[in-house]
Write an enzyme that holds these catalytic residues in place. Sequence first.
Site, short mmCIF file in Angstrom:
data_model
loop_
_atom_site.label_atom_id
_atom_site.label_comp_id
_atom_site.label_asym_id
_atom_site.label_seq_id
_atom_site.Cartn_x
_atom_site.Cartn_y
_atom_site.Cartn_z
N HIS A 57 23.61 52.84 19.69
CA HIS A 57 23.26 54.24 19.93
C HIS A 57 21.79 54.50 19.63
CE1 HIS A 57 27.54 54.87 20.18
NE2 HIS A 57 27.72 54.51 18.92
N HIS A 219 30.90 55.84 23.40
CA HIS A 219 31.31 54.44 23.50
C HIS A 219 32.00 54.21 24.84
CE1 HIS A 219 31.54 55.77 19.28
NE2 HIS A 219 30.84 54.68 19.06
#
Lengths: 331, 331
Positions: A57, A219
């Site tokens: 991320h 995700h």
Amino acid sequence: MKKLINDPRDVVVESVEGFVLAHSDIVTVHGDPWYVARVGGAVPGKVGVVSGGGSGHEPMHVGYVGAGMLDVAVPGPVFTSPTPDQIAAAVRAADGGAGVLAVVKSYTGDVLNFETGAELAQAEGVEVERVVVDDDCAVESSTSAVGRRGVAGTVVVEKIAGAAAARGDDLAGVARVARRAIEQVCSMGVALAPCTVPHVGRPSFDLPDDEVEIGIGIHGEPGRRRVPLASADEITTTLLDAVADDLGILAGERVLLLVNGMGGTPLSELYIVYRRARALLADRGVRVTRSLVGDYTTALEMQGASVSLLRLDDELTALWDAPVHTAALRW
Amino acid sequence: MKKLINDPRDVVVESVEGFVLAHSDIVTVHGDPWYVARVGGAVPGKVGVVSGGGSGHEPMHVGYVGAGMLDVAVPGPVFTSPTPDQIAAAVRAADGGAGVLAVVKSYTGDVLNFETGAELAQAEGVEVERVVVDDDCAVESSTSAVGRRGVAGTVVVEKIAGAAAARGDDLAGVARVARRAIEQVCSMGVALAPCTVPHVGRPSFDLPDDEVEIGIGIHGEPGRRRVPLASADEITTTLLDAVADDLGILAGERVLLLVNGMGGTPLSELYIVYRRARALLADRGVRVTRSLVGDYTTALEMQGASVSLLRLDDELTALWDAPVHTAALRW
């Protein structure tokens, strides 16, 4: 799979090594247990602020370590929570004697491991508070989380908690402000194309050429629905309306508008989304008094974006505006 | 083609509108002729610094408008030069009475249009100097440029020229420093996957699943050669060796190392490239004293990266370190 990587098993370690080399004026790395901390260590008398979670991320979370934001970040493997041992060590490293706030994204693994990690640190006498960011209003629960997921709004919470700690609030005060920010921030995303986790080697989901996933997780978790590819203005309307309605933003209120790229989206497209979101908020009589546009909470090279709103008041505005000196946010 | 856009013909205008809305504390937009300028206009007595070129390289150039860098940026259509009229208007807008430096990337269209634009402004009494950035050492000439192309090193030149203007150098002095930076900067890139120009609607080139293009240009122009997909360390070695050898960097020298993302590459991968470049420079006895890692000169959503080196001395280091306040660079 086409990536600028070496062995897929080394992606996170090599990337963090490069990160720490590039920003050695701001961060330092600790090995075994593994975490990234501010140069100079814990600040005596200041509440420490820690966050972490699965990697992939970036710049979250290592890019937010530095004065005015995080004291320590704990990276896990790609899309996988760090271990309780890592978290406990990170919490100890962040403690300057005034206790530590752990900012946790709402995923099952993160919540459990941060709970255990905090207990380990507490057993050694460190005072710890935890807050759980659950800003994703796309779905009420998912495969990866009990309750709402934590997504791009986490950046906002970490900035505000870091600023509260820097101005000298005690642990209860920093936790109070962080929880207030969590209550006032809401996000929703869209994916145009999936990402590929290096050690998996294939895209995390399939998406037809003419469809987008509304409400995607960071995700690649499923969102609200798949819809035919539409214009940026139409997609932005779907996202912004969901977020503004969920927060119950009213005419006359002030907001921070965050348009976040998922990693593979050109910056120019994020500004097209921002433009439409501004127009929609203007139609609602809502004032955008602070803005952030760019890749702040990504999902590797996923093509997509999210829209977040934070309802602002004078205190949250001042904490947002407070100086910050990290690799990814600096003013 | 999957993009977060509306009508492909409106991409640049809508994106710049969003950009100016998001950064209204820093920039303002002027319509017909169209350019983006610093809030408050030209600074009396300071040399103005202008740049521009085709869009699709965001945050370049609009993201570099602000104190300590560009006074005005002139965006053209995607991958297409702005018109001489736009450039002339931008030059006039940047003139605070001390003349204007135009930083031009070495492409046939940009060079011609900036020449004509500068002449138009000069005819109205504005003193103008031009410098041409040609930092791409991949090829000596290409379809888009006579001589070497201008790529990510342009960011470095614009920062240094802007700092020289801000410290009060006269026009000859700012041009001298900019030319010195151009002589000392060198870059080379790699593409893993192409980008798609919105109004074209198909990828700008084909690249097999198991090959990369070494020496790619920022519009997808061919590079040195296509090679089988290799590890990040191997690819970085090819790029870094080419750049360091071309510059003739010797042991004991100091450099700025810029690892630039092309738009579709995760930040984590850029740090893996940075890590390897640092190791190679250490092997050469070269000291990396300044670094920049991120998406600074992109090619829409192209997947790839470039490595740039700037040979540093005390003056160039001080100009790099000088305060800058733009949307994309701030310290």
